[in-house]
Design an enzyme around this catalytic site. Structure first.
Site, short mmCIF file in Angstrom:
data_model
loop_
_atom_site.label_atom_id
_atom_site.label_comp_id
_atom_site.label_asym_id
_atom_site.label_seq_id
_atom_site.Cartn_x
_atom_site.Cartn_y
_atom_site.Cartn_z
CG ASP A 63 58.32 109.34 85.84
OD1 ASP A 63 58.53 109.69 84.66
OD2 ASP A 63 57.17 109.11 86.28
CB SER A 143 63.42 109.30 65.85
OG SER A 143 62.74 108.49 64.91
CE1 TYR A 158 59.06 108.47 69.66
CE2 TYR A 158 59.19 108.31 67.26
CZ TYR A 158 59.76 108.14 68.52
OH TYR A 158 61.04 107.63 68.62
CE LYS A 162 62.40 110.32 69.95
NZ LYS A 162 63.51 110.22 70.92
#
Length: 246
Positions: A63, A143, A158, A162
């Site tokens: 994890d 991304s 998000y 990135k």
């Protein structure tokens, strides 16, 4: 890729999507790959499908949002496979949320995986690379949203997580000056994986109408990075599906 035959790679988030595709490509090219993920059963299934390949895939439960889990996973790799030669920081996640009325727990969860998990995995891999005295390659799966934030309701933190990866990569390059460890990144546009399906805004039918990349396209970029000589740093690769307009 012959120079990497028998070398050790760690791929995080290897249970599905881009991570699974990269792990598969590296094993097919003769590398010894530790696939890290929480859903270790998925990696076991992939490992069975790759048994006839020249390389080998080892499922490792991890994890990446938990430091103790990362340390234990990398210790297992070093003890059982050897020092890491290639690290692919692919593990990433998103939570549908809002900057206006979202909650800290959701935001922190995204950063724990996408940013701090990446930092901790990098720390463990770099330590092994330096101790072994050899070269190494770190590939961060980033991304396009880090540079061009699309209008996606619920995208929240998000894109920021990135964009942080871009800055972290440059800082790491500075810290590794004088070593043979190269740091690179792959920034794809929309990829046909589970991530976008988690957003309630988009049905499977709607997503199917968008131009998308396949996970194998990103995996091919990772292989390209590794085919370059040790004097070449492929700083960033940007991949976009034909027709993507944002």
């Amino acid at each position: 890729m012959e120079r990497w035959t028998g070398k050790v790679a760690v791929v995080t988030g290897a249970s599905a999507g881009i991570g699974a595709a990269i792990a598969k490509q590296l094993v097919q090219n003769g590398m010894v790959v530790a696939g890290l993920a929480r859903r270790v059963e998925k990696i076991k299934e992939l490992a069975q499908a790759l048994e006839e390949c020249t390389g080998k895939l080892y499922p490792v439960e991890c994890d990446v949002s938990k430091e103790e889990s990362i340390v234990a996973a990398f210790a297992w790799v070093q003890e059982n496979l050897g020092p890491v030669n290639v690290l692919v920081n692919n593990a990433g996640m998103t939570k549908e949320s809002s900057l206006i009325d979202g909650n800290l727990e959701d935001w922190r969860t995204v950063f724990d995986v996408n940013v701090f998990g990446l930092c901790l995995c990098t720390k463990e891999a770099v330590r092994m690379m330096l101790e072994a005295g050899g070269e190494g390659v770190i590939i961060n799966v980033n991304s396009l949203a880090a540079e061009r934030v699309p209008f996606i309701p619920g995208f929240s933190v998000y894109p920021a997580s990135k964009r942080a990866i871009t800055a972290l990569a440059q800082t790491l390059r500075h810290e590794l000056t004088g070593t043979q460890i190269r740091v690179t990144g792959i920034s794809p546009g929309l990829v046909a994986t589970e991530l976008m399906k988690s957003y309630s805004t988009y049905s499977e039918e709607a997503l199917a109408s968008f131009p998308t990349l396949d996970p194998e396209d990103v995996a091919a970029a990772a292989v390209y990075i590794l085919t370059n000589g040790p004097h070449v740093v492929v700083q960033d690769i940007v991949l976009r599906p034909l027709g993507e307009s944002w």
